[in-house]
Design a protein around this motif. Structure first.
Motif, PDB file in Angstrom:
ATOM      1  N   MET A   1     120.856 -52.807  42.862  1.00  0.00           N
ATOM      2  CA  MET A   1     120.180 -52.939  43.880  1.00  0.00           C
ATOM      3  C   MET A   1     119.412 -51.795  44.262  1.00  0.00           C
ATOM      4  O   MET A   1     119.093 -51.142  45.474  1.00  0.00           O
ATOM      5  CB  MET A   1     120.932 -53.421  45.383  1.00  0.00           C
ATOM      6  N   ASN A   2     118.907 -50.909  43.345  1.00  0.00           N
ATOM      7  CA  ASN A   2     118.314 -49.648  43.667  1.00  0.00           C
ATOM      8  C   ASN A   2     117.340 -49.678  42.279  1.00  0.00           C
ATOM      9  O   ASN A   2     117.160 -50.565  41.392  1.00  0.00           O
ATOM     10  CB  ASN A   2     119.020 -48.448  43.599  1.00  0.00           C
ATOM     11  N   GLY A   3     116.460 -48.592  42.378  1.00  0.00           N
ATOM     12  CA  GLY A   3     115.543 -48.472  41.336  1.00  0.00           C
ATOM     13  C   GLY A   3     115.738 -47.810  40.234  1.00  0.00           C
ATOM     14  O   GLY A   3     115.025 -47.623  39.200  1.00  0.00           O
ATOM     15  N   THR A   4     117.079 -47.709  39.788  1.00  0.00           N
ATOM     16  CA  THR A   4     117.617 -47.193  38.434  1.00  0.00           C
ATOM     17  C   THR A   4     117.058 -48.007  37.232  1.00  0.00           C
ATOM     18  O   THR A   4     117.287 -49.248  37.340  1.00  0.00           O
ATOM     19  CB  THR A   4     119.062 -46.788  38.481  1.00  0.00           C
TER      20      THR A   4
ATOM     21  N   LEU B   1     103.979 -32.119  21.493  1.00  0.00           N
ATOM     22  CA  LEU B   1     105.137 -33.297  21.561  1.00  0.00           C
ATOM     23  C   LEU B   1     106.430 -32.898  22.263  1.00  0.00           C
ATOM     24  O   LEU B   1     106.967 -33.719  23.047  1.00  0.00           O
ATOM     25  CB  LEU B   1     105.257 -33.688  20.067  1.00  0.00           C
ATOM     26  N   LEU B   2     106.659 -31.562  22.267  1.00  0.00           N
ATOM     27  CA  LEU B   2     107.518 -31.076  22.966  1.00  0.00           C
ATOM     28  C   LEU B   2     107.465 -31.010  24.611  1.00  0.00           C
ATOM     29  O   LEU B   2     108.490 -31.600  25.385  1.00  0.00           O
ATOM     30  CB  LEU B   2     108.102 -29.732  22.640  1.00  0.00           C
ATOM     31  N   VAL B   3     106.197 -30.845  24.823  1.00  0.00           N
ATOM     32  CA  VAL B   3     105.871 -30.902  26.324  1.00  0.00           C
ATOM     33  C   VAL B   3     105.797 -32.488  26.942  1.00  0.00           C
ATOM     34  O   VAL B   3     106.420 -32.731  27.886  1.00  0.00           O
ATOM     35  CB  VAL B   3     104.357 -30.343  26.468  1.00  0.00           C
ATOM     36  N   VAL B   4     105.423 -33.420  26.009  1.00  0.00           N
ATOM     37  CA  VAL B   4     105.395 -34.955  26.320  1.00  0.00           C
ATOM     38  C   VAL B   4     106.996 -35.208  26.553  1.00  0.00           C
ATOM     39  O   VAL B   4     107.323 -36.003  27.594  1.00  0.00           O
ATOM     40  CB  VAL B   4     104.566 -35.516  25.237  1.00  0.00           C
ATOM     41  N   VAL B   5     107.784 -34.624  25.456  1.00  0.00           N
ATOM     42  CA  VAL B   5     109.217 -35.023  25.692  1.00  0.00           C
ATOM     43  C   VAL B   5     109.758 -34.339  27.103  1.00  0.00           C
ATOM     44  O   VAL B   5     110.577 -35.173  27.537  1.00  0.00           O
ATOM     45  CB  VAL B   5     109.931 -34.662  24.547  1.00  0.00           C
ATOM     46  N   ILE B   6     109.401 -33.489  27.408  1.00  0.00           N
ATOM     47  CA  ILE B   6     110.008 -32.630  28.618  1.00  0.00           C
ATOM     48  C   ILE B   6     109.636 -33.379  29.855  1.00  0.00           C
ATOM     49  O   ILE B   6     110.239 -33.744  30.834  1.00  0.00           O
ATOM     50  CB  ILE B   6     109.727 -31.195  28.665  1.00  0.00           C
ATOM     51  N   LEU B   7     108.246 -33.979  29.870  1.00  0.00           N
ATOM     52  CA  LEU B   7     107.750 -34.621  31.104  1.00  0.00           C
ATOM     53  C   LEU B   7     108.635 -35.744  30.835  1.00  0.00           C
ATOM     54  O   LEU B   7     108.528 -36.356  32.209  1.00  0.00           O
ATOM     55  CB  LEU B   7     106.021 -34.683  30.800  1.00  0.00           C
ATOM     56  N   VAL B   8     108.335 -36.509  29.981  1.00  0.00           N
ATOM     57  CA  VAL B   8     109.228 -37.834  30.129  1.00  0.00           C
ATOM     58  C   VAL B   8     110.633 -37.883  30.611  1.00  0.00           C
ATOM     59  O   VAL B   8     111.055 -38.488  31.295  1.00  0.00           O
ATOM     60  CB  VAL B   8     109.132 -38.354  28.738  1.00  0.00           C
TER      61      VAL B   8
ATOM     62  N   TRP C   1     112.293 -39.577  33.704  1.00  0.00           N
ATOM     63  CA  TRP C   1     113.436 -40.411  33.598  1.00  0.00           C
ATOM     64  C   TRP C   1     114.457 -39.788  34.499  1.00  0.00           C
ATOM     65  O   TRP C   1     115.089 -40.637  35.209  1.00  0.00           O
ATOM     66  CB  TRP C   1     114.008 -40.350  32.207  1.00  0.00           C
ATOM     67  N   MET C   2     114.574 -38.443  34.599  1.00  0.00           N
ATOM     68  CA  MET C   2     115.907 -38.115  35.632  1.00  0.00           C
ATOM     69  C   MET C   2     115.224 -38.442  37.052  1.00  0.00           C
ATOM     70  O   MET C   2     116.339 -38.893  37.891  1.00  0.00           O
ATOM     71  CB  MET C   2     115.950 -36.459  35.435  1.00  0.00           C
ATOM     72  N   ALA C   3     113.950 -38.392  37.357  1.00  0.00           N
ATOM     73  CA  ALA C   3     113.591 -38.665  38.701  1.00  0.00           C
ATOM     74  C   ALA C   3     113.867 -40.303  39.105  1.00  0.00           C
ATOM     75  O   ALA C   3     113.728 -40.702  40.281  1.00  0.00           O
ATOM     76  CB  ALA C   3     112.100 -38.361  39.032  1.00  0.00           C
TER      77      ALA C   3
ATOM     78  N   THR D   1     117.104 -44.100  42.524  1.00  0.00           N
ATOM     79  CA  THR D   1     115.933 -44.247  43.322  1.00  0.00           C
ATOM     80  C   THR D   1     116.330 -45.769  43.988  1.00  0.00           C
ATOM     81  O   THR D   1     116.886 -46.475  43.401  1.00  0.00           O
ATOM     82  CB  THR D   1     114.501 -44.458  42.632  1.00  0.00           C
ATOM     83  N   GLY D   2     115.609 -45.710  45.183  1.00  0.00           N
ATOM     84  CA  GLY D   2     115.758 -47.025  46.004  1.00  0.00           C
ATOM     85  C   GLY D   2     116.880 -46.723  47.150  1.00  0.00           C
ATOM     86  O   GLY D   2     117.087 -47.730  48.134  1.00  0.00           O
TER      87      GLY D   2
END
Length: 209
Positions: free
Chosen positions: A1-4, A75-82, A86-88, A92-93
Motif C-alpha cells: 500500500m505504498n509507492g515502492t 553511461l556512469l552519469v546515467v547510472v548514478i541518476l537512475v 530508484w532510491m527516491a 513513497t506513499g
C-alpha cells in the motif's frame, strides 16, 4: 500500500544475484580447474591489449582523449541518476496526516475560529494503543497512514500472542476504528494485518507496547 516499486526491486535483486553468482562460479573455476586458469592467463592479456588499441584509435581529433572515455562517463552519469531515482522511489506513499480541514474565516455565531485542523496517524496510533492496553492477547501495535488509490488509508499492524483469536481482534479493531471515524469526523479505509511470530512466542509482556 505504498509507492515502492516492488516488481522492479525483485528484478534488480535477481539480476544482481545472477551476476554475483556468475562471478563466484568464475572465481571458483579459475582457482580449482587448471584448464580454465590457463585459458584466462592466455585470454586476459590479449583482451587488455585489444582494449588499449581500441582506445588509442578512437581519439577525438586535436586531443589525446578517446571518445570511448566520454561514452563511459556519460553511461556512469546515467547510472548514478537512475540509482538516485530508484532510491527516491523506496517507501513513497506514506503520509503523516489522515484528515485535515481549513477555514479562512471564523464565525462568531458558531464560535468557530479561522485556522487549520489536521489529524495525524500518530493520534490514531496512540488512541488504539490506549484502548487495547488491557488486552493480553495483543503484544504490539503500529499504525501508519499510506496513499491507496489516491486516498489516504490506515495500515494497522497487530502482533498477537500465540493462540489468540484473530477474528476477535479484528472485530475489536473494527469497532474502535468505526468509533474514531465518528469521533474525528473523518473516514478512511483500513488495512488490518495480524501477525504472530517469534516475538509472540517469547515475549512476556501483558500489554500493548
Amino acid at each position: 500500500m505504498n509507492g515502492t516499486p516492488r516488481t522492479l526491486n525483485r528484478v534488480l535483486v535477481v539480476v544482481f544475484g545472477v551476476l554475483v553468482f556468475a562471478v563466484g562460479i568464475l572465481v571458483v573455476l579459475l582457482s580449482a580447474v587448471p584448464s580454465v586458469g590457463s585459458w584466462w592467463a592466455s585470454w586476459a592479456p590479449a583482451a587488455s591489449l585489444q582494449v588499449g588499441r581500441d582506445f588509442a584509435t578512437t581519439w577525438i581529433p586535436g586531443t589525446s582523449v578517446s571518445w570511448l572515455w566520454l561514452l563511459a562517463m556519460a553511461l556512469l552519469v546515467v547510472v548514478i541518476l537512475v540509482m538516485i531515482w530508484w532510491m527516491a522511489q523506496q517507501g513513497t506513499g506514506r503520509r503523516d496526516l489522515i484528515a485535515w480541514s481549513a477555514s479562512e474565516h471564523g464565525s462568531e455565531e458558531t464560535g468557530e475560529a479561522a485556522g487549520r485542523v489536521a489529524i495525524s496517524a500518530s493520534t490514531v496510533d496512540q488512541a488504539l494503543r490506549a484502548a487495547l492496553s488491557r488486552r493480553k492477547d495483543i503484544l504490539g501495535l503500529s499504525v501508519a497512514a499510506v496513499e491507496f488509490e489516491r486516498r489516504v488509508a490506515l495500515r494497522v499492524r497487530v502482533i498477537a500472542r500465540q493462540g489468540a483469536d484473530p477474528a476477535a481482534i479484528a472485530r475489536e479493531i473494527e469497532r474502535l476504528t468505526v468509533g474514531m471515524d465518528l469521533l474525528l469526523g473523518a473516514s478512511c479505509p483500513v488495512l488490518l494485518h495480524i501477525a504472530s511470530g517469534t516475538r509472540a512466542r517469547f515475549s512476556r509482556a501483558e500489554r500493548v507496547h
